[in-house]
Design a protein around this motif. Structure first.
Motif, PDB file in Angstrom:
ATOM      1  N   LYS A 121     -37.833 -54.423  23.724  1.00  0.00           N
ATOM      2  CA  LYS A 121     -38.752 -55.122  24.626  1.00  0.00           C
ATOM      3  C   LYS A 121     -39.058 -54.322  25.888  1.00  0.00           C
ATOM      4  N   ASN A 122     -38.523 -53.093  25.974  1.00  0.00           N
ATOM      5  CA  ASN A 122     -38.723 -52.264  27.179  1.00  0.00           C
ATOM      6  C   ASN A 122     -38.344 -53.029  28.447  1.00  0.00           C
ATOM      7  N   THR A 123     -37.240 -53.721  28.372  1.00  0.00           N
ATOM      8  CA  THR A 123     -36.843 -54.612  29.460  1.00  0.00           C
ATOM      9  C   THR A 123     -35.409 -54.335  29.893  1.00  0.00           C
ATOM     10  N   VAL A 124     -35.212 -54.405  31.200  1.00  0.00           N
ATOM     11  CA  VAL A 124     -33.869 -54.313  31.772  1.00  0.00           C
ATOM     12  C   VAL A 124     -33.598 -55.597  32.545  1.00  0.00           C
ATOM     13  N   TYR A 125     -32.361 -56.043  32.486  1.00  0.00           N
ATOM     14  CA  TYR A 125     -31.962 -57.290  33.137  1.00  0.00           C
ATOM     15  C   TYR A 125     -30.840 -57.026  34.135  1.00  0.00           C
ATOM     16  N   LEU A 126     -30.762 -57.896  35.115  1.00  0.00           N
ATOM     17  CA  LEU A 126     -29.637 -57.871  36.036  1.00  0.00           C
ATOM     18  C   LEU A 126     -29.156 -59.309  36.200  1.00  0.00           C
ATOM     19  N   GLN A 127     -28.007 -59.606  35.617  1.00  0.00           N
ATOM     20  CA  GLN A 127     -27.394 -60.912  35.776  1.00  0.00           C
ATOM     21  C   GLN A 127     -26.513 -60.875  37.013  1.00  0.00           C
ATOM     22  N   MET A 128     -26.820 -61.734  37.962  1.00  0.00           N
ATOM     23  CA  MET A 128     -26.106 -61.741  39.226  1.00  0.00           C
ATOM     24  C   MET A 128     -25.358 -63.058  39.377  1.00  0.00           C
ATOM     25  N   ASN A 129     -24.049 -62.986  39.379  1.00  0.00           N
ATOM     26  CA  ASN A 129     -23.201 -64.163  39.531  1.00  0.00           C
ATOM     27  C   ASN A 129     -22.432 -64.094  40.845  1.00  0.00           C
ATOM     28  N   SER A 130     -21.886 -65.231  41.238  1.00  0.00           N
ATOM     29  CA  SER A 130     -21.082 -65.305  42.469  1.00  0.00           C
ATOM     30  C   SER A 130     -21.808 -64.644  43.633  1.00  0.00           C
ATOM     31  N   LEU A 131     -23.057 -64.995  43.801  1.00  0.00           N
ATOM     32  CA  LEU A 131     -23.878 -64.359  44.832  1.00  0.00           C
ATOM     33  C   LEU A 131     -23.351 -64.674  46.228  1.00  0.00           C
ATOM     34  N   LYS A 132     -23.513 -63.688  47.100  1.00  0.00           N
ATOM     35  CA  LYS A 132     -23.067 -63.796  48.482  1.00  0.00           C
ATOM     36  C   LYS A 132     -24.269 -63.607  49.407  1.00  0.00           C
ATOM     37  N   PRO A 133     -24.188 -64.114  50.621  1.00  0.00           N
ATOM     38  CA  PRO A 133     -25.307 -63.905  51.567  1.00  0.00           C
ATOM     39  C   PRO A 133     -25.643 -62.419  51.760  1.00  0.00           C
ATOM     40  N   GLU A 134     -24.648 -61.554  51.675  1.00  0.00           N
ATOM     41  CA  GLU A 134     -24.914 -60.123  51.846  1.00  0.00           C
ATOM     42  C   GLU A 134     -25.642 -59.498  50.653  1.00  0.00           C
ATOM     43  N   ASP A 135     -25.857 -60.264  49.597  1.00  0.00           N
ATOM     44  CA  ASP A 135     -26.674 -59.787  48.479  1.00  0.00           C
ATOM     45  C   ASP A 135     -28.161 -59.994  48.756  1.00  0.00           C
ATOM     46  N   THR A 136     -28.473 -60.665  49.858  1.00  0.00           N
ATOM     47  CA  THR A 136     -29.871 -60.909  50.215  1.00  0.00           C
ATOM     48  C   THR A 136     -30.594 -59.585  50.428  1.00  0.00           C
ATOM     49  N   ALA A 137     -31.689 -59.406  49.706  1.00  0.00           N
ATOM     50  CA  ALA A 137     -32.428 -58.144  49.760  1.00  0.00           C
ATOM     51  C   ALA A 137     -33.669 -58.266  48.890  1.00  0.00           C
ATOM     52  N   VAL A 138     -34.532 -57.270  49.024  1.00  0.00           N
ATOM     53  CA  VAL A 138     -35.604 -57.097  48.038  1.00  0.00           C
ATOM     54  C   VAL A 138     -35.045 -56.203  46.938  1.00  0.00           C
ATOM     55  N   TYR A 139     -35.136 -56.652  45.723  1.00  0.00           N
ATOM     56  CA  TYR A 139     -34.601 -55.912  44.576  1.00  0.00           C
ATOM     57  C   TYR A 139     -35.739 -55.201  43.846  1.00  0.00           C
ATOM     58  N   TYR A 140     -35.509 -53.921  43.571  1.00  0.00           N
ATOM     59  CA  TYR A 140     -36.525 -53.093  42.928  1.00  0.00           C
ATOM     60  C   TYR A 140     -36.014 -52.573  41.593  1.00  0.00           C
ATOM     61  N   CYS A 141     -36.889 -52.600  40.615  1.00  0.00           N
ATOM     62  CA  CYS A 141     -36.604 -52.027  39.312  1.00  0.00           C
ATOM     63  C   CYS A 141     -37.032 -50.562  39.304  1.00  0.00           C
ATOM     64  N   ASN A 142     -36.257 -49.746  38.633  1.00  0.00           N
ATOM     65  CA  ASN A 142     -36.568 -48.322  38.525  1.00  0.00           C
ATOM     66  C   ASN A 142     -36.377 -47.885  37.080  1.00  0.00           C
ATOM     67  N   ALA A 143     -37.257 -47.013  36.611  1.00  0.00           N
ATOM     68  CA  ALA A 143     -37.115 -46.514  35.243  1.00  0.00           C
ATOM     69  C   ALA A 143     -37.529 -45.055  35.179  1.00  0.00           C
ATOM     70  N   ASP A 144     -36.812 -44.307  34.385  1.00  0.00           N
ATOM     71  CA  ASP A 144     -37.167 -42.921  34.105  1.00  0.00           C
ATOM     72  C   ASP A 144     -37.854 -42.913  32.743  1.00  0.00           C
ATOM     73  N   VAL A 145     -39.131 -42.509  32.734  1.00  0.00           N
ATOM     74  CA  VAL A 145     -39.960 -42.673  31.540  1.00  0.00           C
ATOM     75  C   VAL A 145     -40.479 -41.325  31.059  1.00  0.00           C
ATOM     76  N   SER A 146     -40.340 -41.078  29.775  1.00  0.00           N
ATOM     77  CA  SER A 146     -40.948 -39.911  29.160  1.00  0.00           C
ATOM     78  C   SER A 146     -42.223 -40.355  28.437  1.00  0.00           C
TER      79      SER A 146
END
Length: 125
Positions: A79-104
């Motif tokens: 599916k050309n998809t990456v996931y990030l399961q985030m558990n036990s989140l903390k206030p310090e996890d607050t951020a803008v999250y960016y996806c990155n991929a190295d593509v040929s």
């Protein structure tokens, strides 16, 4: 190549969120994929990465020390998809999250890094 991230939002401390990022466009091979984050007033930092693996073996993963044991990165190559399961989140996890991929784009292309637009994750205390 476009990377479309989704799944961010507002959650209370201790809660969970799952981010998804779909790659589309001229893709011959998706190499390493990852998630970065940029907290307010801070630099962008690596959260987790996963390499391409093979048909029988999942890609190897790396995590920032601050998220080890709480976050899990996985990918679905079909599916050309990456996931990030985030558990036990903390206030310090607050951020803008960016996806990155190295593509040929071809068999002879060593790869180009692409970034998705960020998705906001806010963890309230």
């Amino acid at each position: 190549v476009q990377l479309q991230a989704s799944g961010g939002g507002l959650v209370q401390a201790g809660g969970s969120l799952r981010l998804s990022c779909v790659a589309s466009g001229s893709i011959f091979r998706l190499n390493a994929m990852g998630w970065y984050r940029q907290p307010p007033g801070n630099q962008r930092e690596l959260v987790a990465s996963i390499d391409s693996g093979s048909m029988l073996i999942s890609g190897s993963t790396k995590y920032a020390d601050s998220v080890k044991g709480r976050f899990t990165i996985t990918r679905d190559n079909a599916k050309n998809t990456v996931y990030l399961q985030m558990n036990s989140l903390k206030p310090e996890d607050t951020a803008v999250y960016y996806c990155n991929a190295d593509v040929s784009g071809s068999p002879y292309d060593y790869g180009t890094h692409y970034w998705g637009k960020g998705t906001q994750v806010t963890v309230s205390s």
